[in-house]
Design a protein around this motif. Structure first.
Motif, mmCIF file in Angstrom:
data_model
loop_
_atom_site.group_PDB
_atom_site.id
_atom_site.type_symbol
_atom_site.label_atom_id
_atom_site.label_comp_id
_atom_site.label_asym_id
_atom_site.label_seq_id
_atom_site.Cartn_x
_atom_site.Cartn_y
_atom_site.Cartn_z
ATOM 1 N N LEU A 178 47.996 15.690 23.440
ATOM 2 C CA LEU A 178 46.243 15.956 23.495
ATOM 3 C C LEU A 178 45.421 15.164 24.650
ATOM 4 O O LEU A 178 45.251 15.826 25.406
ATOM 5 N N LEU A 179 45.369 13.624 24.155
ATOM 6 C CA LEU A 179 44.662 13.319 25.075
ATOM 7 C C LEU A 179 44.998 12.791 25.938
ATOM 8 O O LEU A 179 44.176 12.895 27.051
ATOM 9 N N LEU A 180 46.248 11.979 26.136
ATOM 10 C CA LEU A 180 46.646 12.324 28.313
ATOM 11 C C LEU A 180 46.900 13.982 28.697
ATOM 12 O O LEU A 180 45.844 13.853 29.750
ATOM 13 N N LEU A 181 46.507 15.297 27.545
ATOM 14 C CA LEU A 181 46.305 16.042 29.224
ATOM 15 C C LEU A 181 45.024 16.654 29.280
ATOM 16 O O LEU A 181 44.478 16.633 30.432
ATOM 17 N N LEU A 182 44.043 15.896 28.323
ATOM 18 C CA LEU A 182 42.542 16.114 28.124
ATOM 19 C C LEU A 182 42.255 15.083 29.205
ATOM 20 O O LEU A 182 41.212 14.760 30.792
ATOM 21 N N VAL A 210 57.077 10.178 31.269
ATOM 22 C CA VAL A 210 57.178 10.571 32.629
ATOM 23 C C VAL A 210 55.444 11.369 32.548
ATOM 24 O O VAL A 210 54.992 10.042 34.036
ATOM 25 N N SER A 211 54.659 12.445 32.133
ATOM 26 C CA SER A 211 53.393 12.233 32.121
ATOM 27 C C SER A 211 52.876 10.554 32.270
ATOM 28 O O SER A 211 52.126 10.391 32.814
ATOM 29 N N MET A 212 52.684 9.960 31.236
ATOM 30 C CA MET A 212 52.749 9.124 30.985
ATOM 31 C C MET A 212 52.496 8.110 31.646
ATOM 32 O O MET A 212 51.541 7.012 32.680
ATOM 33 N N VAL A 250 53.031 19.227 28.422
ATOM 34 C CA VAL A 250 52.627 20.522 28.024
ATOM 35 C C VAL A 250 53.981 20.733 27.257
ATOM 36 O O VAL A 250 54.391 21.310 26.306
ATOM 37 N N VAL A 251 54.929 20.500 27.979
ATOM 38 C CA VAL A 251 56.670 20.883 27.459
ATOM 39 C C VAL A 251 57.113 19.832 26.498
ATOM 40 O O VAL A 251 57.580 20.685 25.531
ATOM 41 N N ALA A 252 56.239 18.797 26.259
ATOM 42 C CA ALA A 252 56.792 17.966 24.929
ATOM 43 C C ALA A 252 55.780 18.125 23.940
ATOM 44 O O ALA A 252 56.711 17.827 23.087
ATOM 45 N N LEU A 253 54.596 18.591 23.864
ATOM 46 C CA LEU A 253 53.726 19.015 23.168
ATOM 47 C C LEU A 253 54.455 20.492 22.343
ATOM 48 O O LEU A 253 54.632 20.614 21.284
ATOM 49 N N THR A 289 61.903 14.638 24.108
ATOM 50 C CA THR A 289 60.354 14.768 24.458
ATOM 51 C C THR A 289 59.896 13.852 23.971
ATOM 52 O O THR A 289 58.944 13.864 25.030
ATOM 53 N N THR A 290 60.232 13.229 24.021
ATOM 54 C CA THR A 290 59.515 10.980 24.119
ATOM 55 C C THR A 290 59.690 11.775 25.555
ATOM 56 O O THR A 290 58.651 10.647 26.050
#
Length: 479
Positions: free
Chosen positions: A86-90, A21-23, A174-177, A15-16
């Motif tokens: 959620l902040l990252l997705l925003l 990766v997205s971060m 999204v998958v990690a969330l 999960t982390t």
């Protein structure tokens, strides 16, 4: 279906790693924005000042993440992880819909805030929820996956419009969330809050109940019960001041500053973010600058694979010594640039490209991953509120100080002089780290805390003192 403790720990770790990766992609995203904005492939117009703000906004906005460690100590690791994701997705969604520089900068603000939050939450989560034998490799893997995110976003940026890239990079987050809702709270945090029964259940769910796990659980509970024997009547400010005067806070804090300074003063971020500009200065050809950037991104991935091998077979400080390769590469880049400026080497020579790529490989072959894993590992659990805040403040300030003025400094003092300063400063910090910072690989969190307070990793605890004699909770489900 009953899963083994190893599978459960890897589920949390995965999960982390996904959100890393997205971060990591958000860290490399400014490079894509700068390249596409400078090539006039979009309707958004920018100048040098706007470009430098886009590049440095991660550090500026990240100051807001200073409150994250306090939130982590208050609400725990799980829910702060969810909020940060959620902040990252925003941030990605704002980039996807952006039509002007203001929205682009707003997206960068959310990326900067969320990436600094996620960095702290990820490292603390892995540090507290995985067994010592998996912890070091998993913490290093976080930085490797950040690098993979940078590689992915660079590759996508060479194919797609920057807005399409933003939409694609929402996927891993999204998958990690969704996965994060399925794992328990950190046992160390639950014990810190005095919720000992919940702590035992979470610990057994994650780690099982073999002899080693039982020994670590009892030591953790004993230490936390010792710290709660005396009820403090001090105010929060007085407690914070008292904590700052403790050896197990100020010593790891000094180590943290030294380790982070070593990384940022080596020029790791500006040399990556402004890589196209630097290569164009050094080679005089915009075409080779673009090609060199793509090759450089590939070297990041190579370095990441090397770091996985190094952390498996060598101690943490030994792996950190990869920065010696960075130092030699920086000196070489500085020398080549100096020779070019004096006409000894042709201005359009590609010689600069080789040590520059070598620097990127060494940077990601242990130097970058260990830099961000080791400071959190060194900080005791009870101080991770203030310690995490300090970590965030230092990373943000050092980010801005090294990235925002970089192009102006190069214009004033030359590329060779700037690189020489980076190399010399990094060399001094590396020597100090090797002499003073302790080795933490294979050590439990309690052993690291005992090192600061008692001068030894192995403190003998009497089982008839505060050691709990409660039976270890059995079971596979956290209630």
């Amino acid at each position: 279906m009953v899963f083994s403790p190893f599978v459960k720990q890897m589920f949390v770790a995965t999960t982390t790693q996904l959100v890393a990766v997205s971060m990591g992609a958000s860290l490399g995203y400014p490079v894509v924005l700068i390249q596409q904005f400078q090539s006039y492939e979009t309707n958004i117009k920018t100048d040098l000042d706007t470009i430098t703000w886009i590049a440095s906004m991660h550090g500026v906005a990240g100051i807001g993440a200073t409150l994250m460690p306090t939130l982590m100590q208050w609400k725990g690791r799980k829910y702060t992880f969810i909020g940060s994701t959620l902040l990252l997705l925003l941030g990605w969604l704002l980039a996807f819909v952006a039509q002007d520089t203001l929205t682009v900068l707003l997206s960068a603000i959310f990326h900067g805030l969320s990436s600094n939050c996620i960095t702290i939450v990820n490292l603390v989560t892995v540090s507290e929820m995985l067994a010592p034998r998996y912890r070091s490799a998993s913490m290093v893997l976080l930085n490797i996956n950040q690098t993979i995110g940078q590689v992915i976003v660079a590759a996508l940026g060479s194919i797609f419009n920057w807005q399409i890239v933003a939409l694609i990079m929402c996927g891993p987050a999204v998958v990690a969330l969704l996965m994060s809702f399925l794992w328990p709270e950190s046992p160390s945090w639950l014990a810190f809050k005095g919720r000992f029964e919940e702590s035992e259940k979470a610990f057994v769910w994650l780690r099982g109940s073999n002899d080693d796990a039982n020994k670590e659980l009892k030591a953790m509970l004993a230490a936390q019960k010792e710290s709660r024997v005396k009820v403090s009547k001090k105010t929060k400010l007085q407690e914070a001041w008292t904590a700052m005067k403790r050896r197990d806070f100020y010593i790891p804090s000094l180590y943290m500053f030294l380790i982070l300074l070593n990384f940022y003063i080596s020029g790791a971020l500006p040399l990556f973010i402004y890589s196209k500009d630097i290569l164009e200065m050094a080679t005089g050809a915009s075409e080779i600058a673009v090609f060199g950037y793509l090759v450089m991104v590939s070297t990041l991935f190579i370095g990441s694979l090397i770091s996985l091998i190094l952390i498996r077979y060598f101690k943490t400080k030994t792996v950190l010594s990869c920065c010696v390769g960075c130092i030699l590469s920086l000196f070489s880049c500085s020398l080549v640039s100096y020779l070019q400026s004096n006409g000894i080497v042709r201005r359009d020579s590609y010689l600069f490209l080789y040590p520059y790529l070598g620097y990127m490989v060494f940077n990601n072959s242990g130097f970058n991953p260990i830099t961000f894993a080791l400071p959190i590992d060194l900080m005791p659990v009870k101080h991770r509120g203030m310690g995490g805040a300090l970590f965030n403040v230092l990373t943000c300030l050092l980010y801005v100080v090294t990235v925002k003025p970089f192009l102006y400094i190069v214009a004033s003092f030359s590329l060779s002089g700037t690189l020489f300063f980076f190399a010399t400063s990094c060399l001094l910090c590396t020597v100090l780290i090797w002499i003073y910072v302790p080795e933490t690989k294979g050590r439990t969190l309690q052993e690291i805390e005992d090192y600061y307070n008692y001068g030894s990793f192995d403190r003998f605890r009497f089982t008839d003192d505060v050691e709990v004699k409660m039976p270890i909770v059995k079971g596979d489900v956290v209630e």
